[in-house]
Enzyme design. Structure first.
Site, PDB file in Angstrom:
ATOM      1  N   GLU A   6      37.032  35.574  34.335  1.00 17.78           N
ATOM      2  CA  GLU A   6      36.859  36.642  35.315  1.00 17.78           C
ATOM      3  C   GLU A   6      36.873  37.720  35.041  1.00 17.78           C
ATOM      4  OE1 GLU A   6      35.329  36.624  39.149  1.00 17.78           O
ATOM      5  OE2 GLU A   6      35.896  34.919  38.686  1.00 17.78           O
ATOM      6  N   PRO A 186      39.843  45.772  34.938  1.00 15.74           N
ATOM      7  CA  PRO A 186      39.065  45.509  33.635  1.00 15.74           C
ATOM      8  C   PRO A 186      40.106  45.325  32.569  1.00 15.74           C
ATOM      9  CG  PRO A 186      37.827  47.232  34.997  1.00 15.74           C
ATOM     10  CD  PRO A 186      39.225  47.088  35.711  1.00 15.74           C
ATOM     11  N   ALA A 187      39.742  44.494  31.509  1.00 18.45           N
ATOM     12  CA  ALA A 187      40.489  44.381  30.358  1.00 18.45           C
ATOM     13  C   ALA A 187      42.089  44.083  30.451  1.00 18.45           C
ATOM     14  CB  ALA A 187      40.491  45.967  29.352  1.00 18.45           C
ATOM     15  N   ARG A 188      42.071  43.427  31.661  1.00 17.80           N
ATOM     16  CA  ARG A 188      43.369  42.704  32.011  1.00 17.80           C
ATOM     17  C   ARG A 188      44.608  43.904  32.166  1.00 17.80           C
ATOM     18  NH1 ARG A 188      39.964  39.343  32.864  1.00 17.80           N
ATOM     19  NH2 ARG A 188      40.329  37.137  32.234  1.00 17.80           N
ATOM     20  N   LEU A 189      44.304  45.006  32.332  1.00 18.64           N
ATOM     21  CA  LEU A 189      44.916  45.908  32.424  1.00 18.64           C
ATOM     22  C   LEU A 189      45.425  46.365  33.897  1.00 18.64           C
ATOM     23  CD1 LEU A 189      44.141  48.760  29.689  1.00 18.64           C
ATOM     24  CD2 LEU A 189      45.736  47.221  29.326  1.00 18.64           C
TER      25      LEU A 189
END
Ligand SMILES: Cc1cc2nc3c(=O)[nH]c(=O)nc-3n(C[C@H](O)[C@H](O)[C@H](O)COP(=O)(O)O)c2cc1C
Length: 209
Positions: A6, A186-189
């Site tokens: 996701e 986004p980007a798991r940040l």
């Protein structure tokens, strides 16, 4: 399952987390989830501790946020109630998947006053009131037919009259000592902002994702 991924696209403005009203943003997020048409916007995972320290969790519905407290209702002979009566420490986690938001609250519970329980019980649909009498929640039963037979007999018992609140039905007020708001990015940040009650005040910190 490894292929399931996701991408999150949420955001958490630190200014929306208010140290003077630590659960204010929780209330806002529940309302926004309701307005967005999400199902069960008040659903939360309640974690409790067993006598040997083993954790146990299950979903319950939040039935109000007042100040730094959250209330919920349940059967007082259930596993969760027995665990909370022996060890009041607990944790709640909300998740609104379509909004990329989650909130975790850590604290302890106290039992709700009987008058508050009875007032809420009276507001429930009759089918739920009857269900509360039917179920010895978390106890074993031989089969579905036995449960349905109990349902028929409770129906007959309260035919033509109001359904009173069962003595074994009640609720808890959860008192928050720590709150964490999470927004997937986004980007798991992801954004994570925690408020902790320390030395008489709520202090905020940003946590790494
Ligand atoms: C979305 C959802 C909401 C639920 N809400 C409640 C609730 O408000 N109160 C409750 O006692 N059980 C609720 N349940 C059922 C519990 O998850 C659980 O099965 C039940 O309370 C027994 O838990 P226990 O054996 O750990 O006490 C809900 C389940 C789901 C999936």
């Amino acid at each position: 399952m490894e292929h399931l991924r996701e991408e999150y696209d949420g955001e958490l403005d630190p200014a929306s987390v208010d140290s003077e009203d630590p659960l204010g943003l929780l209330t806002t997020w529940i309302h926004e989830a309701e307005q967005a048409g999400l199902s069960d916007p008040t659903a939360m995972c309640l974690a409790t501790l067993g006598p040997d320290g083993s954790p146990r969790s299950r979903m319950v519905l939040c039935k109000g946020v007042e100040g730094t407290t959250v209330r919920f209702f349940t059967n007082l002979t259930s596993d969760k109630a027995s665990q909370l009566q022996a060890d009041a420490r607990a944790s709640l986690t909300f998740w609104w998947p379509d909004m990329d938001r989650s909130t975790r609250v850590v604290g302890h519970v106290t039992p709700l006053e009987r008058a508050e329980v009875e007032a809420y019980f009276a507001s429930r649909p009759r089918s739920s009131q009857i269900g509360a009498w039917v179920s010895d929640q978390s106890s074993e039963i031989e089969d579905r037919a036995a449960l349905e037979a109990k349902h028929v007999s409770v129906h007959a018992r309260f035919e033509g009259q109001d359904v009173p609140c069962p003595p074994h039905w009640g609720g808890f007020r959860f008192h928050a000592q720590e709150v964490e708001y999470w927004a997937g990015r986004p980007a798991r940040l992801h954004d994570r902002i925690r408020l902790r009650f320390e030395h008489g005040a709520w202090s905020p910190s940003r946590l790494q994702p």
